[in-house]
Design a protein around this motif. Sequence first.
Motif, PDB file in Angstrom:
ATOM      1  N   GLU A   2       0.544  -1.240   6.488  1.00 19.42           N
ATOM      2  CA  GLU A   2      -0.059  -0.475   7.577  1.00 19.42           C
ATOM      3  C   GLU A   2       0.668  -0.786   8.878  1.00 19.42           C
ATOM      4  O   GLU A   2       0.833  -1.951   9.249  1.00 19.42           O
ATOM      5  N   VAL A   3       1.090   0.276   9.570  1.00 22.42           N
ATOM      6  CA  VAL A   3       1.949   0.135  10.737  1.00 22.42           C
ATOM      7  C   VAL A   3       1.326   0.849  11.936  1.00 22.42           C
ATOM      8  O   VAL A   3       0.731   1.923  11.782  1.00 22.42           O
ATOM      9  N   GLY A  33       6.438   4.781   1.606  1.00 18.77           N
ATOM     10  CA  GLY A  33       5.197   4.291   1.029  1.00 18.77           C
ATOM     11  C   GLY A  33       4.328   3.510   1.985  1.00 18.77           C
ATOM     12  O   GLY A  33       3.281   2.979   1.600  1.00 18.77           O
ATOM     13  N   ALA A  34       4.735   3.413   3.254  1.00 15.77           N
ATOM     14  CA  ALA A  34       3.912   2.762   4.275  1.00 15.77           C
ATOM     15  C   ALA A  34       3.032   3.808   4.953  1.00 15.77           C
ATOM     16  O   ALA A  34       3.205   5.014   4.756  1.00 15.77           O
ATOM     17  N   GLY A 173       7.762  -0.621   3.732  1.00 15.57           N
ATOM     18  CA  GLY A 173       7.535  -0.082   2.396  1.00 15.57           C
ATOM     19  C   GLY A 173       6.075  -0.198   2.026  1.00 15.57           C
ATOM     20  O   GLY A 173       5.250  -0.695   2.793  1.00 15.57           O
ATOM     21  N   GLY A 174       5.758   0.264   0.850  1.00 14.98           N
ATOM     22  CA  GLY A 174       4.381   0.200   0.386  1.00 14.98           C
ATOM     23  C   GLY A 174       4.219   1.048  -0.850  1.00 14.98           C
ATOM     24  O   GLY A 174       5.184   1.631  -1.362  1.00 14.98           O
ATOM     25  N   ASP A 175       2.997   1.139  -1.312  1.00 13.95           N
ATOM     26  CA  ASP A 175       2.732   1.875  -2.548  1.00 13.95           C
ATOM     27  C   ASP A 175       1.883   3.115  -2.320  1.00 13.95           C
ATOM     28  O   ASP A 175       1.297   3.651  -3.257  1.00 13.95           O
ATOM     29  N   THR A 223      -3.048   4.786  -3.456  1.00 11.96           N
ATOM     30  CA  THR A 223      -2.097   3.753  -3.858  1.00 11.96           C
ATOM     31  C   THR A 223      -1.994   3.623  -5.373  1.00 11.96           C
ATOM     32  O   THR A 223      -1.172   2.863  -5.871  1.00 11.96           O
ATOM     33  N   ASP A 224      -2.825   4.358  -6.106  1.00  9.79           N
ATOM     34  CA  ASP A 224      -2.810   4.364  -7.568  1.00  9.79           C
ATOM     35  C   ASP A 224      -2.346   5.746  -8.030  1.00  9.79           C
ATOM     36  O   ASP A 224      -3.038   6.744  -7.819  1.00  9.79           O
TER      37      ASP A 224
END
Length: 244
Positions: A2-3, A33-34, A173-175, A223-224
């Motif tokens: 989270e940004v 992905g963020a 990045g992230g999911d 996120t899934d």
Amino acid sequence: MEVAILTVGDEILSGDTENTNATWLARQLRDRGATARRILTVPDDEETIADYVREWSEAFDAVVVTGGLGGTPDDVTIEAVADALDRDLVVQESVRETIAEKARQFREDNPDLAEDYAFDIDLDAQAALPAGAEPLITDASFAPGCAVENVYVFPGFPEELRAMFALVAEDFGGDAISETLTTPAPEGALYAALEDIRGRFDVTVGSYPVKGRDPGRVKVTGTDSEAVEAAVAWLRDEIEVVDD
């Protein structure tokens, strides 16, 4: 991830400059992905900038600050970030040397400008960064940006921002994944389905209508990947969808 995105500049608040940087950054984060959780524009005021950087650096995984770098009195972003993180300003000799070389090259390439405008630069002021910061230097910009703790400081000029972001893009990045459906249904007709989907699946959903007869969009994010896929499949049965 989270940004929070903090754009700095009186020229943005006055409407003289369009804030394209925030939109571009939000897309870059999304594509990696963020998620951008905050976007705010503040004036060239050191205390205001410091207050938000201090608060957001504790609340979010990363803070991106754009604008307010340079050699004019209203360029106070670096000082504000140092204050927010309780760090002194330090001149790194390698940064100072780089700026000195850029200034020398400018004088060589633009002798008339250098002579007419007495191109004097306070190298120490230009090179000063929060203690322990990683300098971010590109050919596109004169002033350096930096990364310190979870705070990233970039220039305000879009081409300079984009070049500097590329240096640290892999840090973000992230999911989070998203899928978008196109629908001709008016937003009011979507209410029941969009309300129901929140309780059925672990996703967020947004409706983005378009004026006139053009179809709107419904965006499902989570996120899934299986949850997003299931939610989209369910939604296709509940609302009218136009396939691209």
